[in-house]
Design an enzyme around this catalytic site. Structure first.
Site, short mmCIF file in Angstrom:
data_model
loop_
_atom_site.label_atom_id
_atom_site.label_comp_id
_atom_site.label_asym_id
_atom_site.label_seq_id
_atom_site.Cartn_x
_atom_site.Cartn_y
_atom_site.Cartn_z
NE ARG A 1 0.66 11.22 -0.51
CZ ARG A 1 0.32 12.36 -1.10
NH1 ARG A 1 1.11 13.40 -1.03
NH2 ARG A 1 -0.84 12.48 -1.76
CD GLU B 1 -2.61 1.25 0.00
OE1 GLU B 1 -3.23 0.31 -0.49
OE2 GLU B 1 -2.51 2.36 -0.57
CB CYS C 1 6.08 4.71 6.55
SG CYS C 1 4.48 3.95 6.81
C1 UDX Z 1 0.56 -0.11 8.80
C2 UDX Z 1 1.32 -1.35 8.40
O1 UDX Z 1 0.78 -2.45 8.98
C3 UDX Z 1 2.77 -1.19 8.65
O2 UDX Z 1 3.47 -2.31 8.24
C4 UDX Z 1 3.22 -0.03 7.83
O3 UDX Z 1 4.60 0.11 7.89
C5 UDX Z 1 2.51 1.20 8.29
O4 UDX Z 1 1.14 1.02 8.17
P1 UDX Z 1 -0.59 1.03 10.76
O5 UDX Z 1 -1.87 0.82 10.04
O6 UDX Z 1 -0.06 2.39 10.87
O7 UDX Z 1 0.52 0.11 10.12
O8 UDX Z 1 -0.56 0.28 12.13
P2 UDX Z 1 -1.35 0.53 13.45
O9 UDX Z 1 -2.00 1.86 13.43
O10 UDX Z 1 -0.41 0.13 14.52
O11 UDX Z 1 -2.53 -0.55 13.36
C6 UDX Z 1 -2.39 -1.91 13.42
C7 UDX Z 1 -3.71 -2.49 13.94
O12 UDX Z 1 -3.61 -3.91 13.97
C8 UDX Z 1 -4.09 -2.05 15.35
O13 UDX Z 1 -5.41 -1.56 15.37
C9 UDX Z 1 -3.95 -3.32 16.18
O14 UDX Z 1 -4.85 -3.38 17.27
C10 UDX Z 1 -4.21 -4.40 15.16
N1 UDX Z 1 -3.62 -5.72 15.48
C11 UDX Z 1 -2.30 -5.82 15.77
C12 UDX Z 1 -4.41 -6.85 15.44
O15 UDX Z 1 -5.60 -6.77 15.18
N2 UDX Z 1 -3.85 -8.06 15.69
C13 UDX Z 1 -2.56 -8.22 16.02
O16 UDX Z 1 -2.09 -9.33 16.26
C14 UDX Z 1 -1.74 -7.05 16.07
C1 UDX Z 2 4.88 7.50 3.36
C2 UDX Z 2 4.84 7.26 1.84
O1 UDX Z 2 4.78 8.53 1.16
C3 UDX Z 2 3.66 6.39 1.47
O2 UDX Z 2 3.70 6.10 0.07
C4 UDX Z 2 3.73 5.09 2.27
O3 UDX Z 2 2.60 4.27 2.01
C5 UDX Z 2 3.80 5.38 3.75
O4 UDX Z 2 4.92 6.25 4.02
P1 UDX Z 2 3.57 9.01 5.11
O5 UDX Z 2 4.55 8.50 6.11
O6 UDX Z 2 2.12 9.00 5.45
O7 UDX Z 2 3.72 8.23 3.72
O8 UDX Z 2 3.93 10.54 4.79
P2 UDX Z 2 4.72 11.35 3.67
O9 UDX Z 2 3.79 12.32 3.07
O10 UDX Z 2 5.44 10.46 2.76
O11 UDX Z 2 5.77 12.16 4.57
C6 UDX Z 2 6.76 11.48 5.35
C7 UDX Z 2 7.67 12.47 6.02
O12 UDX Z 2 8.50 13.14 5.08
C8 UDX Z 2 6.94 13.58 6.80
O13 UDX Z 2 7.62 13.82 8.01
C9 UDX Z 2 7.05 14.78 5.87
O14 UDX Z 2 7.00 16.00 6.57
C10 UDX Z 2 8.40 14.54 5.24
N1 UDX Z 2 8.56 15.17 3.91
C11 UDX Z 2 7.79 14.77 2.86
C12 UDX Z 2 9.55 16.13 3.72
O15 UDX Z 2 10.28 16.50 4.66
N2 UDX Z 2 9.71 16.66 2.46
C13 UDX Z 2 8.95 16.29 1.41
O16 UDX Z 2 9.16 16.82 0.30
C14 UDX Z 2 7.95 15.31 1.61
#
Ligand code: UDX
Ligand code: UDX
Length: 474
Positions: free
Chosen positions: A153, A150, A279
């Protein structure tokens, strides 16, 4: 199609709601009962544009919530896994949640199903998931494991999900590829975009999105390589910004010149206080660890991380050079989230800088449009010690402050009433870690303005050696 989404975090909840909007029957599974209760009651646990609309449109119809993974697996043709993959001490991704979910899924398989990794995971995870399921005596013919990274952002997750540049499906069998093609058909055949109530198309979207079918290993690598490349682009421009400061060039002009080359592109070329979030920091480190394990010493990624850390230190030096001593100074701070448009504070460079400034004895009044509740939760001690308080607006944060710091690129921080801001600040000093303003505009409004990769600008008509309070600059 009937889809189970395991994990209701930033990725799982957005992807689940979007699949429902594509017309699928979705059940989102989580082991956090409190979160599920809140979702069932109509609460939206994260700040994401269009997510409240999608949840209320589909809740109780095409979208259900459950804590019963086995039941959800049995009711579904496709099971997406979007549980967290946090970082271990050595920098690798901790896949224990993925493993335990895979084990539980294996016990519930009762016919052909495709298990799809949606979490960001290292190469070979698909193989491991497959092995774990087979270990439990599951018939190899009754499942396939695929990888469907996925790229959304946070903050713009719904639009990114529904209008992606590309959809990558990593499948090692034609049967599983067919199932995933069907899942994304409303996007790839364009029918979703013509439907009434479809989420509005962003300007830059080219439709329909490209569908890339790869091996599962390639898909896993595409995700790690994409995030690491984007982080590298940010570190690269931050390094260039440092050179601009040394020679008196303007990094914005440099970005425009470099980014106008279509081979390079202008996006993700904004200098600042470094990247943060759940991320980039984790994925660059994890990709570094994967490469090492595979026998490749990816030192370029060490430098990407090094520049990112240094960028925060450089910003702290800038604050010191603007204010001289920090003990007892009152600072207004705009921004707590790791970037604009989200309430997420995980690995937020803003919070890192706030902690460092508090340690140096500053008092901070902070404002963020969405992340204050989460920041309050993690800063209870500092709040009790009256080191930090939170304001109801940007102007309240600036009121009486010795300087204003901009740490998150929220759109509203780029459109402040500058005359009002000047009036409420004790000294008209703005230190902008996100380059939200034109230096000339700030000068014209009477500010001493520090930014990243550009020269300090001073109030128009005031010699650069004199501050408003009459003190001579060192
Ligand atoms: C996601 C991706 O999973 C991660 O790999 C990527 O790098 C960033 O985006 P994110 O959606 O941000 O992570 O994770 P988080 O907000 O921590 O949510 C994970 C969810 O999974 C939580 O709601 C947690 O309760 C649930 N969970 C976790 C389960 O239902 N079962 C488990 O065993 C562990
Ligand atoms: C990132 C990836 O963009 C997305 O494709 C992936 O699925 C998850 O990780 P996200 O972490 O939600 O997304 O945010 P993003 O908009 O990428 O920004 C990441 C960080 O980089 C932030 O701290 C942002 O402020 C910084 N950033 C981004 C910069 O400093 N300069 C830029 O030009 C862009």
């Amino acid at each position: 199609m009937r889809i189970a989404m395991v994990g209701s975090g930033y990725v799982g909840l957005v992807a689940g709601a979007c699949f429902a909007d594509l017309g699928h029957q979705v059940v989102i599974v989580d082991n956090d009962e409190a979160k599920l209760e809140a979702l069932k009651n109509g609460q939206v646990p994260i700040h994401e544009q269009f997510l409240p609309e999608l949840l209320s449109r589909h809740r109780g119809k095409g979208l259900e919530f459950s804590s019963n993974l086995q039941e959800a697996v049995q009711a579904s043709e496709v099971i997406f896994v979007a549980v967290g993959t946090p970082q271990t001490e050595s920098g690798e991704a901790d896949l224990s949640f993925v493993e335990s979910v895979a084990r539980e899924i294996s016990g519930a398989l009762d016919g052909y199903k495709v298990i799809v990794e949606k979490s960001t995971v290292p190469v070979y995870t698909s193989e491991w998931v497959r092995k774990v399921i087979l270990q439990n005596g599951t018939d190899p013919g009754c499942f396939d494991v695929a990888s469907n990274p996925e790229f959304l952002r946070e903050g713009t997750g719904v639009t990114d999900f529904l209008f992606p540049d590309r959809i990558v499906i990593g499948c090692d069998s034609e049967r599983s590829a067919e199932v995933l093609r069907k899942v994304y058909a409303p996007m790839t055949d364009g029918s979703y975009y013509k439907s009434a109530g479809a989420i509005p198309r962003p300007d830059r979207a080219s439709l329909p999105p490209l569908l890339l079918v790869t091996s599962s290993k390639s898909a896993e690598l595409i995700k790690h390589a994409s995030n690491s490349f984007l982080a590298m682009k940010i570190s690269f421009i931050n390094a260039v910004a440092s050179i601009c400061e040394s020679v008196g060039a303007d990094v914005n002009q440099v970005c425009q010149g470099v980014g106008s080359d279509s081979r390079i592109g202008r996006r993700f070329l904004n200098p600042g206080i470094g990247y943060g979030g759940s991320c980039f920091p984790k994925d660059v480190l994890a990709f570094r660890a994967v490469a090492r394990e595979c026998g490749y010493d990816f030192r370029l990624l060490d430098e990407v991380m090094h520049i990112n850390e240094e960028q925060r230190t450089r910003f702290l030096r800038k604050v010191r050079s603007a204010l001289w001593t920090l003990r007892g100074k009152n600072l207004g701070v705009l921004g707590l989230a790791f970037k604009g448009g989200t309430d997420d504070i995980r690995e937020s460079p803003a919070l890192f800088l706030i902690q460092a400034l508090l340690q140096e004895g500053c008092h901070i009044t902070a404002y963020d449009p969405a992340a204050m509740k989460r920041a309050e939760e993690v800063m209870q001690t500092e709040i009790r010690q009256s080191k930090i308080k939170f304001a109801a607006s940007a102007y309240e944060a600036a009121n009486g402050a010795d300087a204003l710091l901009i740490l998150t690129e929220w759109d509203e921080f780029a459109h402040l009433d500058l005359d009002r801001l000047n009036q409420v600040l004790k000294y008209p000093i703005v230190i902008d870690g996100r380059n939200l303003y034109d230096s000339e505009v700030m000068s014209a409004h009477g500010f001493t303005y520090y930014s990243v990769g550009r020269a300090v600008s001073h109030p128009d008509g005031v010699p650069s050696t004199v501050l408003r309070n009459g003190a001579k600059r060192a």
